[in-house]
Scaffold this active site. Structure first.
Site, mmCIF file in Angstrom:
data_model
loop_
_atom_site.group_PDB
_atom_site.id
_atom_site.type_symbol
_atom_site.label_atom_id
_atom_site.label_comp_id
_atom_site.label_asym_id
_atom_site.label_seq_id
_atom_site.Cartn_x
_atom_site.Cartn_y
_atom_site.Cartn_z
ATOM 1 N N VAL A 118 0.825 -1.223 0.000
ATOM 2 C CA VAL A 118 0.000 0.000 0.000
ATOM 3 C C VAL A 118 0.858 1.271 0.000
ATOM 4 O O VAL A 118 0.355 2.359 -0.263
ATOM 5 C CB VAL A 118 -0.995 0.035 1.190
ATOM 6 C CG1 VAL A 118 -2.038 -1.056 1.060
ATOM 7 C CG2 VAL A 118 -0.292 -0.029 2.535
ATOM 8 N N SER A 196 -7.324 3.181 15.647
ATOM 9 C CA SER A 196 -7.010 2.488 16.906
ATOM 10 C C SER A 196 -7.365 3.411 18.075
ATOM 11 O O SER A 196 -7.354 4.639 17.922
ATOM 12 C CB SER A 196 -5.508 2.180 16.950
ATOM 13 O OG SER A 196 -5.093 1.862 18.259
ATOM 14 N N TYR A 209 3.183 4.910 15.875
ATOM 15 C CA TYR A 209 1.878 4.260 15.681
ATOM 16 C C TYR A 209 0.732 5.225 16.017
ATOM 17 O O TYR A 209 -0.231 5.369 15.249
ATOM 18 C CB TYR A 209 1.815 3.013 16.559
ATOM 19 C CG TYR A 209 0.595 2.159 16.351
ATOM 20 C CD1 TYR A 209 0.509 1.295 15.258
ATOM 21 C CD2 TYR A 209 -0.471 2.193 17.249
ATOM 22 C CE1 TYR A 209 -0.621 0.493 15.070
ATOM 23 C CE2 TYR A 209 -1.587 1.400 17.068
ATOM 24 C CZ TYR A 209 -1.663 0.550 15.982
ATOM 25 O OH TYR A 209 -2.780 -0.236 15.797
HETATM 26 P P1 NDP Z 1 -2.076 -8.271 11.284
HETATM 27 O O1 NDP Z 1 -0.600 -8.139 11.372
HETATM 28 O O2 NDP Z 1 -2.692 -9.620 11.391
HETATM 29 O O3 NDP Z 1 -2.597 -7.611 9.930
HETATM 30 C C1 NDP Z 1 -1.950 -6.547 9.310
HETATM 31 C C2 NDP Z 1 -2.134 -6.711 7.828
HETATM 32 O O4 NDP Z 1 -1.539 -5.578 7.170
HETATM 33 C C3 NDP Z 1 -1.438 -7.961 7.285
HETATM 34 O O5 NDP Z 1 -2.349 -8.693 6.487
HETATM 35 C C4 NDP Z 1 -0.304 -7.415 6.440
HETATM 36 O O6 NDP Z 1 -0.058 -8.164 5.272
HETATM 37 C C5 NDP Z 1 -0.838 -6.048 6.027
HETATM 38 N N1 NDP Z 1 0.255 -5.161 5.668
HETATM 39 C C6 NDP Z 1 1.295 -4.768 6.432
HETATM 40 N N2 NDP Z 1 2.108 -3.947 5.731
HETATM 41 C C7 NDP Z 1 1.557 -3.815 4.489
HETATM 42 C C8 NDP Z 1 1.921 -3.102 3.318
HETATM 43 N N3 NDP Z 1 3.000 -2.328 3.261
HETATM 44 N N4 NDP Z 1 1.134 -3.205 2.229
HETATM 45 C C9 NDP Z 1 0.035 -3.979 2.261
HETATM 46 N N5 NDP Z 1 -0.382 -4.675 3.337
HETATM 47 C C10 NDP Z 1 0.386 -4.596 4.447
HETATM 48 O O7 NDP Z 1 -2.647 -7.293 12.404
HETATM 49 P P2 NDP Z 1 -4.110 -6.997 12.990
HETATM 50 O O8 NDP Z 1 -5.144 -7.804 12.336
HETATM 51 O O9 NDP Z 1 -3.958 -7.043 14.454
HETATM 52 O O10 NDP Z 1 -4.282 -5.444 12.593
HETATM 53 C C11 NDP Z 1 -5.100 -5.000 11.542
HETATM 54 C C12 NDP Z 1 -5.312 -3.499 11.683
HETATM 55 O O11 NDP Z 1 -5.977 -3.232 12.905
HETATM 56 C C13 NDP Z 1 -4.018 -2.702 11.706
HETATM 57 O O12 NDP Z 1 -4.199 -1.494 10.999
HETATM 58 C C14 NDP Z 1 -3.819 -2.431 13.183
HETATM 59 O O13 NDP Z 1 -3.058 -1.267 13.419
HETATM 60 C C15 NDP Z 1 -5.253 -2.263 13.642
HETATM 61 N N6 NDP Z 1 -5.466 -2.466 15.061
HETATM 62 C C16 NDP Z 1 -5.182 -3.677 15.652
HETATM 63 C C17 NDP Z 1 -5.390 -3.855 16.996
HETATM 64 C C18 NDP Z 1 -5.116 -5.145 17.677
HETATM 65 O O14 NDP Z 1 -5.174 -5.171 18.902
HETATM 66 N N7 NDP Z 1 -4.845 -6.220 16.986
HETATM 67 C C19 NDP Z 1 -5.902 -2.754 17.842
HETATM 68 C C20 NDP Z 1 -6.188 -1.535 17.113
HETATM 69 C C21 NDP Z 1 -5.967 -1.417 15.783
HETATM 70 P P3 NDP Z 1 1.001 -9.398 5.296
HETATM 71 O O15 NDP Z 1 0.495 -10.340 6.312
HETATM 72 O O16 NDP Z 1 0.986 -9.922 3.912
HETATM 73 O O17 NDP Z 1 2.316 -8.794 5.697
#
Ligand code: NDP
Length: 302
Positions: A118, A196, A209
């Site tokens: 992205v 978040s 973050y």
């Molecule tokens: P994950 O690490 O499971 O998911 C993050 C996703 O982002 C992965 O699928 C990853 O792809 C993708 N990603 C990372 N970098 C890139 C990039 N440069 N281009 C495209 N895709 C990218 O984390 P979560 O499910 O926990 O988090 C999802 C969202 O929710 C995030 O934005 C996080 O900040 C937010 N969030 C999460 C919380 C939590 O407690 N878990 C709390 C609050 C917010 P790949 O796996 O292929 O690297």
């Protein structure tokens, strides 16, 4: 009793007209009020209870965690879903994305699964174009891709700062800019950004973050203002601690215990807790909500 023959509340006690005399509708304050309430204003949104079936959606980072739950929930509503993975040479990310794509296909929707960073605007444009062509249209964008690189800010490197800002904030900007011409031309669209609680209230070690997630809230509001006249809703969710593997593997148990205590509901959230709110925001039931930031945090922010 049908809606047509139901007496509006408050009508029963009004003076009855003499037999044979008709009260002109304009003279009746209740009728006037009802007429105003049912009147639709422009721009006309699609039907209130519109079925989401057959719509096309992009969920960035849709292969794992919260994004996967959102993608599955959309597919269960009959929405065609495009997910991306971040191809950093680690074959496991591709395999994980393909496994999620296979799960989505079992729900009998069209699925697109592509490598797309992205942070790269050309890759984003190509991904959006391909999703639109594959589904014959595009209606929903969920900006969920995000990373964390926690560190005290006096120890934080330029790379750690930049990588988080580029992914969490600039990545969402690239995606919104790419879908905006499509949504504006068709005069409808739904965008949900996954921010978040730390975009609202920060903690130690989260400078990059928290800045990215607070920036995402600012981007949500600006996009809502600019795209609202084209009947496009732009909202954000602000999850608290959600039990994804990233969290359970990457965060110290005492931090999770503190988070559990801080939530007035006494628990961490599950990915589905976020997904249900995102689906609501993507539906026509939420047609009058835009520019909002909805905490999904079990009361963490109270
Ligand atoms: P994950 O690490 O499971 O998911 C993050 C996703 O982002 C992965 O699928 C990853 O792809 C993708 N990603 C990372 N970098 C890139 C990039 N440069 N281009 C495209 N895709 C990218 O984390 P979560 O499910 O926990 O988090 C999802 C969202 O929710 C995030 O934005 C996080 O900040 C937010 N969030 C999460 C919380 C939590 O407690 N878990 C709390 C609050 C917010 P790949 O796996 O292929 O690297």
């Amino acid at each position: 009793m049908t809606a047509e023959n139901r007496t509006p509340p408050g009508r029963e006690e009004g003076p009855l007209p003499e037999t044979g005399t008709a009260v002109p509708a304009a003279a009746d304050p209740v009728e006037r009020l009802l007429a105003e309430v049912v009147e639709e204003t422009q721009p006309a949104p699609v039907a209130l209870h519109h079925d989401m079936r057959g719509r096309g959606a992009i969920v960035t980072g849709g292969s794992s965690g919260i994004g996967r739950a959102i993608a599955l929930e959309l597919a269960r509503s009959g929405v065609h879903v495009a997910i991306n993975y971040f191809d950093d040479g680690d074959r496991r990310t591709r395999a994980r994305a393909e496994a999620t794509a296979a799960e989505l296909r079992q729900l009998e929707v069209n699925v697109l699964c592509r490598a797309c960073d992205v942070r790269d605007p050309a890759a984003v444009n190509a991904f959006v174009d391909e999703a639109r062509e594959t589904f014959g249209g595009l209606d929903i964008l969920v900006n969920n891709a995000g990373i964390a690189r926690d560190r005290a800010l006096w120890r934080m490197s330029d790379e750690q700062w930049q990588e988080v800002l580029d992914t969490n904030l600039t990545g969402a900007f690239h995606m919104i800019r790419a879908v905006a011409p499509i949504f504006r031309a068709q005069q409808h669209g739904k965008i949900v950004n996954v921010s978040s609680v730390h975009g609202i209230r920060s903690e130690f070690g989260l400078a990059n973050y928290a800045a990215s997630k607070a920036g995402l809230i600012g981007l949500t509001r600006s996009a809502a203002i600019e795209l609202g006249p084209s009947n496009v809703n732009v909202n954000a969710v602000a999850p608290g601690y959600i039990r994804t593997t990233r969290l359970t593997d990457g965060v110290a148990p005492e931090v999770l215990d503190r988070a559990r205590e801080r939530s007035v509901l006494g628990r961490l959230g599950d990915p589905q807790d976020v997904a249900h709110v995102v689906i609501f925001l993507c539906s026509e039931q939420a047609r009058h909500i835009t520019g909002a930031v909805i905490p999904v945090d079990g009361g963490h922010l109270l």
